[in-house]
Design an enzyme around this catalytic site. Structure first.
Site, mmCIF file in Angstrom:
data_model
loop_
_atom_site.group_PDB
_atom_site.id
_atom_site.type_symbol
_atom_site.label_atom_id
_atom_site.label_comp_id
_atom_site.label_asym_id
_atom_site.label_seq_id
_atom_site.Cartn_x
_atom_site.Cartn_y
_atom_site.Cartn_z
ATOM 1 N N ASP A 239 0.840 -1.204 0.000
ATOM 2 C CA ASP A 239 0.000 0.000 0.000
ATOM 3 C C ASP A 239 0.870 1.247 0.000
ATOM 4 O O ASP A 239 1.520 1.567 0.989
ATOM 5 C CB ASP A 239 -0.903 0.003 1.239
ATOM 6 C CG ASP A 239 -1.755 1.263 1.317
ATOM 7 O OD1 ASP A 239 -2.775 1.317 0.604
ATOM 8 O OD2 ASP A 239 -1.389 2.185 2.060
ATOM 9 N N TYR B 114 3.333 9.607 -0.288
ATOM 10 C CA TYR B 114 4.437 8.912 0.382
ATOM 11 C C TYR B 114 5.757 9.084 -0.374
ATOM 12 O O TYR B 114 6.819 8.774 0.166
ATOM 13 C CB TYR B 114 4.161 7.405 0.507
ATOM 14 C CG TYR B 114 2.905 7.016 1.242
ATOM 15 C CD1 TYR B 114 2.123 7.956 1.922
ATOM 16 C CD2 TYR B 114 2.494 5.690 1.263
ATOM 17 C CE1 TYR B 114 0.971 7.584 2.578
ATOM 18 C CE2 TYR B 114 1.339 5.309 1.926
ATOM 19 C CZ TYR B 114 0.575 6.252 2.576
ATOM 20 O OH TYR B 114 -0.571 5.875 3.226
ATOM 21 N N HIS C 292 -7.303 9.897 -1.667
ATOM 22 C CA HIS C 292 -6.622 9.769 -0.372
ATOM 23 C C HIS C 292 -7.428 10.366 0.779
ATOM 24 O O HIS C 292 -7.308 9.947 1.920
ATOM 25 C CB HIS C 292 -5.245 10.439 -0.448
ATOM 26 C CG HIS C 292 -4.254 9.896 0.527
ATOM 27 N ND1 HIS C 292 -2.905 9.826 0.262
ATOM 28 C CD2 HIS C 292 -4.401 9.390 1.765
ATOM 29 C CE1 HIS C 292 -2.280 9.299 1.316
ATOM 30 N NE2 HIS C 292 -3.157 9.031 2.238
ATOM 31 N N SER D 123 -10.415 6.837 0.622
ATOM 32 C CA SER D 123 -9.701 6.730 1.893
ATOM 33 C C SER D 123 -10.091 7.897 2.779
ATOM 34 O O SER D 123 -10.275 9.024 2.292
ATOM 35 C CB SER D 123 -8.187 6.736 1.638
ATOM 36 O OG SER D 123 -7.470 6.596 2.848
ATOM 37 N N GLN E 97 -10.454 3.074 2.866
ATOM 38 C CA GLN E 97 -9.291 2.860 3.737
ATOM 39 C C GLN E 97 -9.275 3.941 4.816
ATOM 40 O O GLN E 97 -9.175 5.124 4.520
ATOM 41 C CB GLN E 97 -7.995 2.921 2.922
ATOM 42 C CG GLN E 97 -6.768 2.628 3.764
ATOM 43 C CD GLN E 97 -5.459 2.764 3.003
ATOM 44 O OE1 GLN E 97 -4.583 3.544 3.389
ATOM 45 N NE2 GLN E 97 -5.312 2.034 1.907
ATOM 46 N N LEU F 93 -1.946 -1.138 13.997
ATOM 47 C CA LEU F 93 -1.202 -1.333 15.249
ATOM 48 C C LEU F 93 -1.230 -0.071 16.108
ATOM 49 O O LEU F 93 -0.487 0.041 17.087
ATOM 50 C CB LEU F 93 0.245 -1.730 14.950
ATOM 51 C CG LEU F 93 0.415 -2.904 13.964
ATOM 52 C CD1 LEU F 93 1.880 -3.180 13.709
ATOM 53 C CD2 LEU F 93 -0.288 -4.142 14.491
ATOM 54 N N SER G 209 6.075 -1.848 8.781
ATOM 55 C CA SER G 209 7.316 -2.000 9.531
ATOM 56 C C SER G 209 8.474 -1.948 8.545
ATOM 57 O O SER G 209 8.305 -2.251 7.364
ATOM 58 C CB SER G 209 7.352 -3.330 10.287
ATOM 59 O OG SER G 209 8.582 -3.458 10.984
ATOM 60 N N ARG H 91 9.797 -8.185 12.226
ATOM 61 C CA ARG H 91 8.423 -7.736 12.491
ATOM 62 C C ARG H 91 7.540 -7.912 11.264
ATOM 63 O O ARG H 91 6.359 -8.255 11.383
ATOM 64 C CB ARG H 91 8.425 -6.275 12.945
ATOM 65 C CG ARG H 91 8.908 -6.105 14.374
ATOM 66 C CD ARG H 91 8.829 -4.661 14.807
ATOM 67 N NE ARG H 91 9.378 -4.480 16.140
ATOM 68 C CZ ARG H 91 9.792 -3.310 16.615
ATOM 69 N NH1 ARG H 91 9.722 -2.218 15.852
ATOM 70 N NH2 ARG H 91 10.269 -3.219 17.842
#
Length: 288
Positions: A52, A57, A122, A153, A176, A205, A246, A251
């Site tokens: 994703d 980003y 987004h 999103s 999202q 998380l 991560s 992880r």
């Protein structure tokens, strides 16, 4: 709710448009350069089949290059093809139809992957007219083969209602949003599930802000899993598609290894009761 031992990183979820996608995606928010390349490679080696990304980003190129490098590498013993790896990107801002259309083409080019599996608006920022124009650009990108599936999103219920009321040619298959036990966003997730819109859970998380919460610690001990695995499993059992992020190899591997246990109904209810509307980043769901 899914059966406890049926999940694997190869498991897929069916979308309203008849296509399907993996049930866990690697998130690459706030990763760049070599960190992105390594994370994507480690994830693909571990069995992840979805990444994703987003225009904001600034790592579409690195993600696409890492996917193509893995597909072409000797370590790709499973003979992965481009169509086996699901790539998501998102529109940076809702400005106009033309800006969105041009921007999608640029994302396809940046990634080098030939097409984008899932492209999202987004956020709902920009107002109704610009949102609806941008969505028309996504519809046309799907029609032209640049995008396979379209979604949104950070859309609240009112934004989804507005889009569906506009009688779009293509209904968004995905919303999202930030979802985890400390912010389950039940009104939005319930609306999505009623309308056959799959919920993708970003920050599943809670960006590690509640890993030491006594309930999380206690239940992770009970199920012999990490706190992160517990939270990812919670997401999956609600039918969401979590996007754990991560840059650490161990992880990344552990976050995908959640098929060996199932949280029972009472413990799911306990986790559902942790809601404190914890927002770990931005929260556009109520904007005009």
């Amino acid at each position: 709710m899914m059966a406890g031992h049926s999940f694997s990183l190869g498991s897929r979820i069916k979308l309203a448009n008849g296509l399907s996608m993996p049930q866990i995606h690697l998130g690459v928010y706030l990763t760049s350069g070599k960190d992105t390349t390594n994370a994507v490679q480690w994830a693909l080696e571990a069995g992840y089949r979805a990444v994703d990304s987003a225009q904001m980003y600034h790592n579409e190129r690195e993600v696409g290059s890492a996917i193509l490098a893995f597909i072409g590498s000797q370590s790709n013993t499973s003979s992965l093809r481009r169509e086996d790896v699901h790539f998501t990107s998102k529109l940076a801002s809702n400005v106009s139809y033309d800006a969105a259309r041009k921007s999608i083409k640029q994302s396809v080019k940046q990634s080098g992957l030939g097409y984008i599996d899932l492209f999202l608006l987004h956020s709902p920022y920009g107002g109704k007219a610009k949102r609806l124009e941008s969505w028309k650009a996504v519809e046309d990108a799907i029609k032209d083969g640049e995008v396979k599936t379209g979604g949104v999103s950070n859309f609240g219920v009112k934004h989804l209602q507005e889009l569906l009321a506009s009688k779009p040619r293509i209904v968004p298959a995905i919303n999202q949003i930030e979802v985890h036990p400390f912010n389950p966003r039940t009104p939005i997730t319930s609306y999505c599930q009623e309308h056959n819109i799959v919920v993708e859970a970003y920050a599943p998380l809670a960006r590690a802000l509640r890993m030491k919460h006594p309930v999380i610690i206690s239940l992770s001990k009970k199920y012999s899993c990490t706190p992160a695995q517990l939270m990812i499993r919670w997401s999956l059992q609600h039918g969401f598609v979590p996007l754990p992020k991560s840059v650490t190899k161990a992880r990344i591997i552990a976050n995908g290894d959640v098929g060996g246990f199932e949280i029972d109904g009472a413990d799911m209810e306990t986790m559902d009761g942790l809601d404190e509307y914890l927002v770990t980043d931005w929260d556009p769901v109520d904007c005009d």
